[in-house]
Design a protein around this motif. Structure first.
Motif, PDB file in Angstrom:
ATOM      1  N   LYS A  22      52.888  44.701  49.141  1.00 12.26           N
ATOM      2  CA  LYS A  22      53.829  44.429  48.044  1.00 12.26           C
ATOM      3  C   LYS A  22      55.200  45.011  48.360  1.00 12.26           C
ATOM      4  N   ALA A  23      55.198  46.120  49.101  1.00 10.27           N
ATOM      5  CA  ALA A  23      56.453  46.809  49.397  1.00 10.27           C
ATOM      6  C   ALA A  23      57.220  46.152  50.535  1.00 10.27           C
ATOM      7  N   LEU A  24      56.573  45.258  51.255  1.00  4.04           N
ATOM      8  CA  LEU A  24      57.258  44.619  52.380  1.00  4.04           C
ATOM      9  C   LEU A  24      58.422  43.772  51.886  1.00  4.04           C
ATOM     10  N   PRO A  25      59.551  43.856  52.555  1.00  3.14           N
ATOM     11  CA  PRO A  25      60.698  43.045  52.119  1.00  3.14           C
ATOM     12  C   PRO A  25      60.361  41.555  52.213  1.00  3.14           C
ATOM     13  N   GLY A  26      60.657  40.828  51.142  1.00  2.00           N
ATOM     14  CA  GLY A  26      60.365  39.403  51.124  1.00  2.00           C
ATOM     15  C   GLY A  26      59.014  39.052  50.531  1.00  2.00           C
ATOM     16  N   LEU A  27      58.135  40.047  50.390  1.00  2.00           N
ATOM     17  CA  LEU A  27      56.791  39.765  49.883  1.00  2.00           C
ATOM     18  C   LEU A  27      56.604  40.183  48.405  1.00  2.00           C
ATOM     19  N   GLU A  28      57.737  40.604  47.775  1.00  2.00           N
ATOM     20  CA  GLU A  28      57.641  41.151  46.409  1.00  2.00           C
ATOM     21  C   GLU A  28      57.010  40.158  45.430  1.00  2.00           C
ATOM     22  N   ASN A  29      57.347  38.893  45.573  1.00  3.02           N
ATOM     23  CA  ASN A  29      56.887  37.909  44.587  1.00  3.02           C
ATOM     24  C   ASN A  29      55.591  37.212  44.991  1.00  3.02           C
ATOM     25  N   TYR A  30      54.969  37.691  46.068  1.00  3.40           N
ATOM     26  CA  TYR A  30      53.751  37.048  46.526  1.00  3.40           C
ATOM     27  C   TYR A  30      52.561  37.572  45.741  1.00  3.40           C
ATOM     28  N   PRO A  31      51.770  36.674  45.145  1.00  4.89           N
ATOM     29  CA  PRO A  31      50.524  37.155  44.541  1.00  4.89           C
ATOM     30  C   PRO A  31      49.583  37.625  45.643  1.00  4.89           C
ATOM     31  N   ILE A  32      49.166  38.874  45.531  1.00  7.56           N
ATOM     32  CA  ILE A  32      48.245  39.438  46.520  1.00  7.56           C
ATOM     33  C   ILE A  32      47.009  39.922  45.777  1.00  7.56           C
ATOM     34  N   TYR A  33      45.886  39.342  46.123  1.00  9.30           N
ATOM     35  CA  TYR A  33      44.644  39.689  45.416  1.00  9.30           C
ATOM     36  C   TYR A  33      43.656  40.270  46.397  1.00  9.30           C
ATOM     37  N   SER A  34      42.851  41.206  45.883  1.00  8.49           N
ATOM     38  CA  SER A  34      41.639  41.486  46.641  1.00  8.49           C
ATOM     39  C   SER A  34      40.675  40.353  46.305  1.00  8.49           C
ATOM     40  N   VAL A  35      39.738  40.110  47.201  1.00  6.51           N
ATOM     41  CA  VAL A  35      38.814  38.991  46.966  1.00  6.51           C
ATOM     42  C   VAL A  35      38.016  39.215  45.675  1.00  6.51           C
ATOM     43  N   GLU A  36      37.667  40.484  45.419  1.00  2.00           N
ATOM     44  CA  GLU A  36      36.912  40.793  44.202  1.00  2.00           C
ATOM     45  C   GLU A  36      37.758  40.515  42.957  1.00  2.00           C
ATOM     46  N   GLU A  37      39.029  40.870  43.043  1.00  2.00           N
ATOM     47  CA  GLU A  37      39.958  40.605  41.950  1.00  2.00           C
ATOM     48  C   GLU A  37      40.009  39.111  41.637  1.00  2.00           C
ATOM     49  N   LEU A  38      40.129  38.361  42.681  1.00  6.68           N
ATOM     50  CA  LEU A  38      40.208  36.914  42.511  1.00  6.68           C
ATOM     51  C   LEU A  38      38.950  36.405  41.808  1.00  6.68           C
ATOM     52  N   ALA A  39      37.824  36.976  42.203  1.00  2.79           N
ATOM     53  CA  ALA A  39      36.560  36.535  41.607  1.00  2.79           C
ATOM     54  C   ALA A  39      36.520  36.865  40.112  1.00  2.79           C
ATOM     55  N   THR A  40      37.062  38.021  39.727  1.00  4.10           N
ATOM     56  CA  THR A  40      37.019  38.362  38.305  1.00  4.10           C
ATOM     57  C   THR A  40      38.071  37.572  37.527  1.00  4.10           C
ATOM     58  N   LEU A  41      39.180  37.225  38.193  1.00  9.65           N
ATOM     59  CA  LEU A  41      40.202  36.416  37.524  1.00  9.65           C
ATOM     60  C   LEU A  41      39.684  35.020  37.227  1.00  9.65           C
ATOM     61  N   VAL A  42      38.727  34.627  38.072  1.00  5.96           N
ATOM     62  CA  VAL A  42      38.203  33.285  37.931  1.00  5.96           C
ATOM     63  C   VAL A  42      37.219  33.258  36.772  1.00  5.96           C
ATOM     64  N   SER A  43      37.737  33.024  35.561  1.00  2.00           N
ATOM     65  CA  SER A  43      36.838  32.829  34.435  1.00  2.00           C
ATOM     66  C   SER A  43      37.474  31.789  33.531  1.00  2.00           C
ATOM     67  N   VAL A  44      36.611  31.138  32.765  1.00  3.03           N
ATOM     68  CA  VAL A  44      37.070  29.990  31.985  1.00  3.03           C
ATOM     69  C   VAL A  44      38.207  30.368  31.040  1.00  3.03           C
ATOM     70  N   SER A  45      38.087  31.603  30.499  1.00  2.00           N
ATOM     71  CA  SER A  45      39.075  31.971  29.485  1.00  2.00           C
ATOM     72  C   SER A  45      40.466  32.160  30.077  1.00  2.00           C
ATOM     73  N   ASN A  46      40.557  32.266  31.418  1.00  2.00           N
ATOM     74  CA  ASN A  46      41.873  32.436  32.038  1.00  2.00           C
ATOM     75  C   ASN A  46      42.568  31.118  32.338  1.00  2.00           C
ATOM     76  N   ILE A  47      41.916  30.023  31.984  1.00  2.00           N
ATOM     77  CA  ILE A  47      42.541  28.732  32.265  1.00  2.00           C
ATOM     78  C   ILE A  47      42.860  28.040  30.948  1.00  2.00           C
ATOM     79  N   PRO A  48      44.106  28.064  30.536  1.00  4.78           N
ATOM     80  CA  PRO A  48      44.445  27.530  29.212  1.00  4.78           C
ATOM     81  C   PRO A  48      44.106  26.052  29.055  1.00  4.78           C
ATOM     82  N   GLN A  49      44.363  25.255  30.079  1.00  2.73           N
ATOM     83  CA  GLN A  49      44.098  23.817  29.945  1.00  2.73           C
ATOM     84  C   GLN A  49      42.613  23.549  29.721  1.00  2.73           C
ATOM     85  N   LEU A  50      41.784  24.328  30.451  1.00  3.04           N
ATOM     86  CA  LEU A  50      40.346  24.132  30.349  1.00  3.04           C
ATOM     87  C   LEU A  50      39.864  24.519  28.957  1.00  3.04           C
ATOM     88  N   ASN A  51      40.430  25.615  28.435  1.00  2.00           N
ATOM     89  CA  ASN A  51      40.074  26.039  27.084  1.00  2.00           C
ATOM     90  C   ASN A  51      40.399  24.969  26.064  1.00  2.00           C
TER      91      ASN A  51
END
Lengths: 231, 366
Positions: free
Chosen positions: B210-239
């Protein structure tokens, strides 16, 4: 309270409105019946017999006049109180038996007990005697369509008696029965009246049936005929 | 006694009862299938992300856990990220969606094979030419192809080099260079997978990236994080979509029960009159009708749950690669509640009508 008549009807009137036409079903009926009496009400169709029974049984209200049943004024009753009256004080036996077709004979009787609020108690031994008297003890697990007309009517009588009503209102109870079954049901009603002291009012237009009663009153055009004809 | 009467009434008209239960069950199945598909596909995608064997995923700015398409990242970023401390290996992939539900991933075969700990081939083997694809077992089954067969993907003719076990990265993989060429994304990629010396370094490395110049706006996830983010309630259109289906289900359930109970009340006019002559109160008559409707709703829910297993089987048999349906027991009470509320409201008008029935008229009813 038990000194006076069980039923006292004074100047009872009932007007139906069928569209714009007023139908005067009862035009000032006066009638009294004592506790333990078996009264036959005879008259042609349209004479107001059934309307009289419906008012007595609390199924409908009168237009004017007074109906006292066991000292209580039916005219002053609201829907809830009339429902209460049907539960405890009066019960019906109909020409068409009117058993619930999906329930067995036993369940039809149990339903009446349940509705009256006695469903959780065991039926009293007295009722066992009634069933014996009716001769349907062996048919209790059958549904109405497996019973003969005579049997159905006897189940209906049992259902009507299960809550020990003060008054049994029988509306053409033999109208759908053959002679043999008619006689059986009528003798049954007379037995119930004689042995158990059951007050019975019975509508009929059959004079032989009417003769089972202690007393016969005639209705015509919404009134009780004053004179007693002789058979 | 009420229960007995209700049961006998339901048994007395098996066709009406069965049809009502079925018609209540169908929208319940619809809800459960939709919820199951949403959950299943997201979980499947998370499972395949985990299967890559990476610890961290770097995505381009403007993307989220769910949307990722095109190839905006310069390929050079892979080498740059590989030089970060604690990073053992980095590899970039190009994701190209195959509507409606699948995607082709352009991969550096050597690198992705190493990172994932090795793909297990059920048939065939790695790429041998630029227009070779590797597909997973589900995709192979859905398209009915085997190693060596030709397959049409992105309007091009490919040779199936191998069929792998499902569960890693993607259902369809093609050589990265070919995909870059086909999508006019020369030397560009969609995302970067990083493997670390140990998962314990994840927070440290994430912060450093995140601290690297130019990478500030890059979404960086751990794989586990991504897995927990992946839930139905996080997708407004699907809801929103699920809500629409729920609303339709309520309307269908309401209409079915309304019609069913309305007919039942008409058919039983005399019986209602009989009950009233026995002294049944309005409330008792209403209660019997409502109890019957609730039983229909309950039976419909149970049938709906069973049918959802059926729909899962059907989905798996017909489209194992495109669609994944999970069984989501958490939705059973929700779907059940929807069916019961619909049934209750549907029975209300017929029930009140029955309760208000004039006993004399009802008894005279033929």
């Amino acid at each position: 309270m038990s000194e006076g008549p069980l039923i006292e009807i004074r100047n009872l009137r009932k007007i139906y409105r069928a569209g714009k036409v007023e139908v005067h079903a009862l035009r000032g009926v006066d009638l009294a019946a004592a506790r333990g009496e078996f009264l036959s009400v005879v008259g042609p169709s349209g004479s107001g017999k059934s309307t009289l029974f419906h008012i007595l049984g609390g199924l409908t209200s009168a237009t004017s006049g007074q109906v006292l049943v066991a000292g209580k004024d039916l005219a002053a009753m609201g829907d809830a109180q009339r429902t209460e009256l049907r539960k405890k004080t009066v019960s019906f036996v109909f020409q068409r038996f009117n058993l619930l077709p999906n329930l067995t004979a036993a369940d039809n009787i149990a339903l009446a007990r349940y509705i009256s609020g006695n469903g959780s108690q065991e039926p009293d031994p007295q009722f066992g005697k009634t069933l014996e008297l009716l001769g349907i003890a062996a048919r209790m697990q059958h549904k109405p369509n497996e019973l003969s007309g005579g049997e159905q009517q006897r189940v209906a009588v049992a259902r009507a008696l299960v809550n020990h009503p003060a008054i049994l209102l029988a509306d053409e109870p033999t109208g759908n029965l053959d002679t043999q079954n008619s006689v059986a049901v009528l003798e049954l009603l007379r037995d119930l009246n004689r042995r158990l002291g059951q007050t019975i009012l019975m509508i009929t237009h059959n004079s032989e049936a009417a003769a089972y009663g202690d007393r016969i009153v005639h209705m015509r055009d919404g009134q009780i005929e004053p004179s007693l004809p002789i058979w | 006694m009420t229960a007995r009467l209700v049961m006998e009434n339901l048994r007395h008209r098996p066709l009406r009862t069965g049809l009502s239960v079925f018609l209540i069950g169908v929208p319940v199945t619809l809800i459960l299938t939709l919820a199951g598909l949403s959950r299943g596909m997201l979980e499947d995608s998370a499972r395949r992300s985990r299967g890559v064997g990476a610890d961290i995923i770097v995505r381009p700015p403007g993307t989220s856990a769910f949307n990722l398409s095109g190839a905006p990242l310069p390929e050079g970023i892979v080498r740059r990220l590989a030089e970060e401390p604690h990073v053992v290996q980095a590899t970039g992939v190009l994701v190209h969606f195959l509507p409606p539900f699948t995607s082709v991933n352009g991969v550096d075969w050597e690198a992705i094979n190493l990172m994932s700990g090795g793909f297990r081939f059920l048939e065939g083997g790695p790429f041998q030419g630029p227009y070779d694809v590797i597909v997973d077992q589900f995709y192979a089954r859905e398209r009915n192809v085997h190693a060596g067969d030709r397959v049409d993907i992105m309007n091009r003719d490919w040779r199936v080099a191998g069929v792998i076990e499902p569960g890693k990265l993607a259902r369809v993989m093609a050589p990265l260079a070919t995909m870059q060429d086909l999508t006019a994304s020369s030397r560009r990629i969609s995302q970067v997978y990083l493997k670390l010396e140990s998962p314990s370094h994840i927070p440290k490395v994430k912060a450093a990236l995140k601290a690297l110049p130019g990478l500030e706006n890059y979404p960086i996830y751990s794989v586990e994080e991504l897995a927990t983010l992946v839930s139905v309630s996080n997708i407004p259109q699907l809801n929103a979509f699920i809500n629409v289906v729920v609303a339709i289900s309520v309307v269908i359930g309401f209409a079915v029960v309304f019609l069913s109970m309305y007919t039942a009340v008409l058919q039983r006019t005399r019986e209602i009159g009989i009950m009233k002559s026995l002294g049944a109160s309005r409330w008792m008559v209403l209660r019997i009708i409502l109890t019957e409707a609730l039983l229909l709703g309950l039976a419909g829910t149970i049938l709906g749950v069973l049918l959802a297993y059926g729909s899962r089987w059907l989905v798996f048999a017909l489209a194992p690669a495109s669609l994944t349906q999970a069984i989501v027991p958490a939705w059973w009470p929700r779907a059940g509640l929807i069916a019961l509320v619909a049934a209750l409201f549907g029975a209300l008008y017929p029930g009140v009508r029955a309760a208000r029935q004039d006993p004399v008229e009802a008894l005279a009813y033929e």
